[in-house]
Design an enzyme around this catalytic site. Structure first.
Site, PDB file in Angstrom:
ATOM      1  N   GLU A 121       0.869  -1.190   0.206  1.00  0.00           N
ATOM      2  CA  GLU A 121      -0.183   0.464   0.535  1.00  0.00           C
ATOM      3  C   GLU A 121       1.216   1.004   0.302  1.00  0.00           C
ATOM      4  O   GLU A 121       1.136   1.849   1.415  1.00  0.00           O
ATOM      5  CB  GLU A 121      -1.252   0.381   0.515  1.00  0.00           C
ATOM      6  CG  GLU A 121      -2.244   1.490   1.259  1.00  0.00           C
ATOM      7  CD  GLU A 121      -2.711   1.100   2.559  1.00  0.00           C
ATOM      8  OE1 GLU A 121      -3.746   1.997   2.664  1.00  0.00           O
ATOM      9  OE2 GLU A 121      -2.021   0.547   3.250  1.00  0.00           O
ATOM     10  N   LYS A 151      -2.874  -2.375  -2.489  1.00  0.00           N
ATOM     11  CA  LYS A 151      -3.605  -1.331  -2.240  1.00  0.00           C
ATOM     12  C   LYS A 151      -3.504   0.190  -2.735  1.00  0.00           C
ATOM     13  O   LYS A 151      -2.227   0.734  -2.110  1.00  0.00           O
ATOM     14  CB  LYS A 151      -3.771  -1.692  -0.888  1.00  0.00           C
ATOM     15  CG  LYS A 151      -5.175  -0.685  -0.045  1.00  0.00           C
ATOM     16  CD  LYS A 151      -5.274  -0.540   0.874  1.00  0.00           C
ATOM     17  CE  LYS A 151      -6.557  -0.130   1.776  1.00  0.00           C
ATOM     18  NZ  LYS A 151      -7.157  -0.731   3.538  1.00  0.00           N
TER      19      LYS A 151
END
Length: 296
Positions: A177, A214
């Site tokens: 992420e 993500k």
């Protein structure tokens, strides 16, 4: 079990619920839920209250595998129980939802390149061993990008993939992420640099490695579409990043093949003061909207 969970993450219709607020973000999450700081006097009481909130969400009839395919947990949540079962076991055995664990220890200060790397993850080997014992499927770790700096973004992505390789070797699937701050003026150029850096690292991964991504909802729709078809990527998911839920859903619906992994947007409108009927109705409406945006 892992094969079934991997198939669900690859092919399942739905989204990932992010229930991983940690020590720094818990007071804000509780306040939004209607629990003020004067209602607890220490960290233990604070974490008891956030676990009650998460338990209420997870046990809600609205929280089910027809719409939600995975859930990200905070370390303390992994070590706590719901109805006598460790949270990850409850998620999988009772709800058929795949459990993930947030493993990062927060962010370094903003550096000269306009990025925040992850702090060292001390004890990662032991944490991953415990995650396996608790039947966790995968992990999540977050960095932040606040400037379209090629050098800074390269360092963020390099750090993410280096740690991801350790996680894969431990038998878990890492969610990488590198969040791009939605409020920066050069968001779109930063995203283009990030896409190119991610591609470079993905293409260098061994054939046996699986990761997830993500990413912030992009300025240019479908900017990350190529990753939804990359052989090393199990799934591409999006964070809401501070957008109101309705706007996040609208942007997400325009990005084909990307599903939600919302945190604040998931709990928006929920309150400790609501009756169970009100709570479940609100959560049902929220989950339906995020689900519809995820499957378009």
């Amino acid at each position: 079990m892992k094969k079934e969970q991997l198939k669900q993450m690859k092919d399942g219709k739905g989204f990932i619920a992010a229930l991983d607020q940690s020590g720094g973000s818990t007071p804000k999450a509780l306040k939004l839920y209607g629990v003020n700081e004067d209602q607890y006097s220490n960290e233990d009481q604070m974490f008891d209250l956030i676990h009650q909130m998460r338990t209420r969400i997870i046990k809600s009839p609205a929280f089910n595998s027809h719409k939600i395919i995975g859930a990200i947990l905070f370390e303390q949540t992994m070590d706590r129980k719901i109805d006598g079962k460790y949270t990850a076991d409850y998620l999988w055995e009772e709800k058929h939802i795949v459990p993930f664990l947030k493993v990062d220890k927060g962010l370094e200060s903003l550096d000269a390149d306009g990025v925040q790397l992850m702090k060292p993850i001390n004890g990662l080997t032991e944490l991953l061993e415990r995650a396996n014992e608790r039947h966790i499927f995968g992990t999540k770790m977050r960095s932040v990008i606040k400037k379209a700096s090629p050098d800074g973004i390269a360092r963020v992505v390099k750090q993410q993939f280096e740690i991801a390789k350790q996680i894969v070797k431990a038998g878990l699937v890492p969610i990488i992420e590198p969040e791009v701050d939605i409020n920066i003026p050069d968001k779109s150029p930063a995203e283009a640099i990030l896409r190119d850096e991610i591609r470079k690292h993905l293409d260098a991964l061994p054939d046996t490695f699986n990761v997830m991504l993500k990413l912030s909802l992009p300025t240019i729709n479908n900017l990350y579409k190529e990753f939804t078809k990359h052989p090393r990527v199990v799934r591409v998911v999006a964070l809401s990043g501070g957008y109101p839920r309705e706007k996040a859903n609208d942007i997400l619906a325009e990005n084909k093949g990307v599903i939600a992994s919302f945190s604040r947007a998931l709990t928006e409108g929920l309150s400790a003061q609501q009756t169970d009927a009100q709570f479940n109705d609100t959560l049902t409406h929220t989950i339906e909207g995020i689900y519809e945006a995820s499957i378009k």
